[in-house]
Design a protein around this motif. Sequence first.
Motif, PDB file in Angstrom:
ATOM      1  N   UNK A  86       6.566   8.044  -0.469  1.00  0.00           N
ATOM      2  CA  UNK A  86       7.302   8.875   0.481  1.00  0.00           C
ATOM      3  C   UNK A  86       8.814   8.697   0.332  1.00  0.00           C
ATOM      4  N   UNK A  87       9.603   9.702   0.749  1.00  0.00           N
ATOM      5  CA  UNK A  87      11.060   9.590   0.667  1.00  0.00           C
ATOM      6  C   UNK A  87      11.567   8.340   1.371  1.00  0.00           C
ATOM      7  N   UNK A  88      12.400   7.583   0.670  1.00  0.00           N
ATOM      8  CA  UNK A  88      12.963   6.361   1.214  1.00  0.00           C
ATOM      9  C   UNK A  88      12.067   5.144   1.073  1.00  0.00           C
ATOM     10  N   UNK A  89      10.820   5.357   0.651  1.00  0.00           N
ATOM     11  CA  UNK A  89       9.888   4.245   0.473  1.00  0.00           C
ATOM     12  C   UNK A  89       9.229   4.287  -0.910  1.00  0.00           C
ATOM     13  N   UNK A  90       9.952   4.828  -1.886  1.00  0.00           N
ATOM     14  CA  UNK A  90       9.418   4.910  -3.245  1.00  0.00           C
ATOM     15  C   UNK A  90       9.299   3.509  -3.864  1.00  0.00           C
ATOM     16  N   UNK A  91       8.369   3.381  -4.784  1.00  0.00           N
ATOM     17  CA  UNK A  91       8.232   2.129  -5.529  1.00  0.00           C
ATOM     18  C   UNK A  91       8.103   2.443  -7.025  1.00  0.00           C
ATOM     19  N   UNK A  92       8.417   1.463  -7.882  1.00  0.00           N
ATOM     20  CA  UNK A  92       8.501   1.739  -9.317  1.00  0.00           C
ATOM     21  C   UNK A  92       7.138   1.806  -9.994  1.00  0.00           C
ATOM     22  N   UNK A  93       7.055   2.672 -10.997  1.00  0.00           N
ATOM     23  CA  UNK A  93       5.824   2.850 -11.753  1.00  0.00           C
ATOM     24  C   UNK A  93       6.170   3.207 -13.196  1.00  0.00           C
TER      25      UNK A  93
ATOM     26  N   UNK B  82       3.474  11.491  -4.088  1.00  0.00           N
ATOM     27  CA  UNK B  82       4.740  12.161  -4.374  1.00  0.00           C
ATOM     28  C   UNK B  82       5.516  11.421  -5.452  1.00  0.00           C
ATOM     29  N   UNK B  83       6.172  12.180  -6.332  1.00  0.00           N
ATOM     30  CA  UNK B  83       7.108  11.610  -7.298  1.00  0.00           C
ATOM     31  C   UNK B  83       8.522  11.750  -6.749  1.00  0.00           C
ATOM     32  N   UNK B  84       9.201  10.630  -6.598  1.00  0.00           N
ATOM     33  CA  UNK B  84      10.586  10.643  -6.143  1.00  0.00           C
ATOM     34  C   UNK B  84      11.538  10.654  -7.327  1.00  0.00           C
ATOM     35  N   UNK B  85      12.834  10.550  -7.084  1.00  0.00           N
ATOM     36  CA  UNK B  85      13.776  10.402  -8.192  1.00  0.00           C
ATOM     37  C   UNK B  85      13.491   9.093  -8.923  1.00  0.00           C
ATOM     38  N   UNK B  86      13.608   9.064 -10.257  1.00  0.00           N
ATOM     39  CA  UNK B  86      13.217   7.878 -11.012  1.00  0.00           C
ATOM     40  C   UNK B  86      14.193   6.714 -10.901  1.00  0.00           C
TER      41      UNK B  86
ATOM     42  N   UNK C  79      28.050  14.233  -5.089  1.00  0.00           N
ATOM     43  CA  UNK C  79      27.644  13.159  -4.189  1.00  0.00           C
ATOM     44  C   UNK C  79      26.271  12.614  -4.588  1.00  0.00           C
ATOM     45  N   UNK C  80      26.155  11.278  -4.611  1.00  0.00           N
ATOM     46  CA  UNK C  80      24.900  10.652  -5.022  1.00  0.00           C
ATOM     47  C   UNK C  80      23.760  10.969  -4.061  1.00  0.00           C
ATOM     48  N   UNK C  81      24.088  11.272  -2.805  1.00  0.00           N
ATOM     49  CA  UNK C  81      23.013  11.542  -1.843  1.00  0.00           C
ATOM     50  C   UNK C  81      22.459  12.964  -1.955  1.00  0.00           C
ATOM     51  N   UNK C  82      22.903  13.715  -2.961  1.00  0.00           N
ATOM     52  CA  UNK C  82      22.271  15.003  -3.259  1.00  0.00           C
ATOM     53  C   UNK C  82      20.935  14.830  -3.980  1.00  0.00           C
ATOM     54  N   UNK C  83      20.687  13.624  -4.500  1.00  0.00           N
ATOM     55  CA  UNK C  83      19.509  13.379  -5.327  1.00  0.00           C
ATOM     56  C   UNK C  83      18.234  13.391  -4.484  1.00  0.00           C
ATOM     57  N   UNK C  84      17.263  14.180  -4.951  1.00  0.00           N
ATOM     58  CA  UNK C  84      15.921  14.220  -4.359  1.00  0.00           C
ATOM     59  C   UNK C  84      14.917  14.168  -5.503  1.00  0.00           C
TER      60      UNK C  84
ATOM     61  N   UNK D 190      17.907  17.719  -7.576  1.00  0.00           N
ATOM     62  CA  UNK D 190      16.590  17.226  -7.965  1.00  0.00           C
ATOM     63  C   UNK D 190      16.683  16.494  -9.305  1.00  0.00           C
ATOM     64  N   UNK D 191      15.976  15.358  -9.400  1.00  0.00           N
ATOM     65  CA  UNK D 191      16.179  14.424 -10.512  1.00  0.00           C
ATOM     66  C   UNK D 191      14.824  13.867 -10.925  1.00  0.00           C
ATOM     67  N   UNK D 192      14.545  13.867 -12.233  1.00  0.00           N
ATOM     68  CA  UNK D 192      13.287  13.325 -12.719  1.00  0.00           C
ATOM     69  C   UNK D 192      12.427  14.413 -13.351  1.00  0.00           C
ATOM     70  N   UNK D 193      11.131  14.146 -13.539  1.00  0.00           N
ATOM     71  CA  UNK D 193      10.320  13.118 -12.895  1.00  0.00           C
ATOM     72  C   UNK D 193      10.468  11.711 -13.451  1.00  0.00           C
TER      73      UNK D 193
END
Length: 282
Positions: A8-15, A63-67, A101-106, A181-184
């Motif tokens: 989820x947004x703000x709670x992503x973990x690495x994979x 969900x896939x967040x920004x990498x 701005x860095x906070x544009x990243x989703x 938007x950034x990634x996947x």
Amino acid sequence: MKLLRVGPPGREFPALLDDTGRLRDLRTVVDDLDAAFLAADGLARLAAVHPDDLPVLDDTGLRTGPPLRPGKIVCVGLNYRDHAAETGAALPAEPVVFLKAADTVVGPDDAVLVPRGSTKTDWEVELAVVIGRQARYLPSTQAARDCIAGYAISHDVSEREFQLERGGQWDKGKSCETFNPFGPWLVTADEIPDPQDLRLRLWVNGVLRQDGSTKDMIFPVVEVVRYLSQFMVLYPGDVINTGTPAGVALGLPEPKPYLAAGDVVELEIDGLGRQRQTLAPA
């Protein structure tokens, strides 16, 4: 390696995406994919881990967040010959640089919000460069190459009225919420031997709008990194958006088909995966 962050947004973990297409959990190896991870030579540590030793993740509904949690985002404008031509701009003698701005990243499939009052929200598929080590007054393009951790897809969404008709600098048309938007994936540099030979494509509502190649860049990736390091220090986790090819709404005939709520944009770059966003009102 293909690295990503899920959850989820703000709670992503690495994979990690292994060679068979299975998702592997990296939480036993690293806390997160961010500046601290890159600065601590995290990529080398991960390269020493065999994917079979990592737990397999069930990606159903995940969900896939920004990498990466980026530092600053530095952007290069008018860096493709065909894009400069479609906008009527002369080829720049030096890179055109602005910040986003860095906070544009989703995440790559998160909604993009059309700003209030916007009538000219535009699309731009871009190759993003992720910095892996400090770059300061780099003496050569080879030194610049050594500072690149990897590559990803960036969607440099732009509001053209805010950018070009409201006075001041471009930043106000580039830094609206969700406008990057950034990634996947963060694909490590060893998997992309020639960043100047990648095809970029973007569709709007199924219609192919951009179909270009990084061969058409005016300033190649390594020169962009070297050049920027003469004006600012680039740190691990910083991201550079390297420009977009022709086919943006700004360069099309009237009435220009700018984006509106409900539109669907899809993007892909060779070897870097694919994005899909639905536009929604802010």
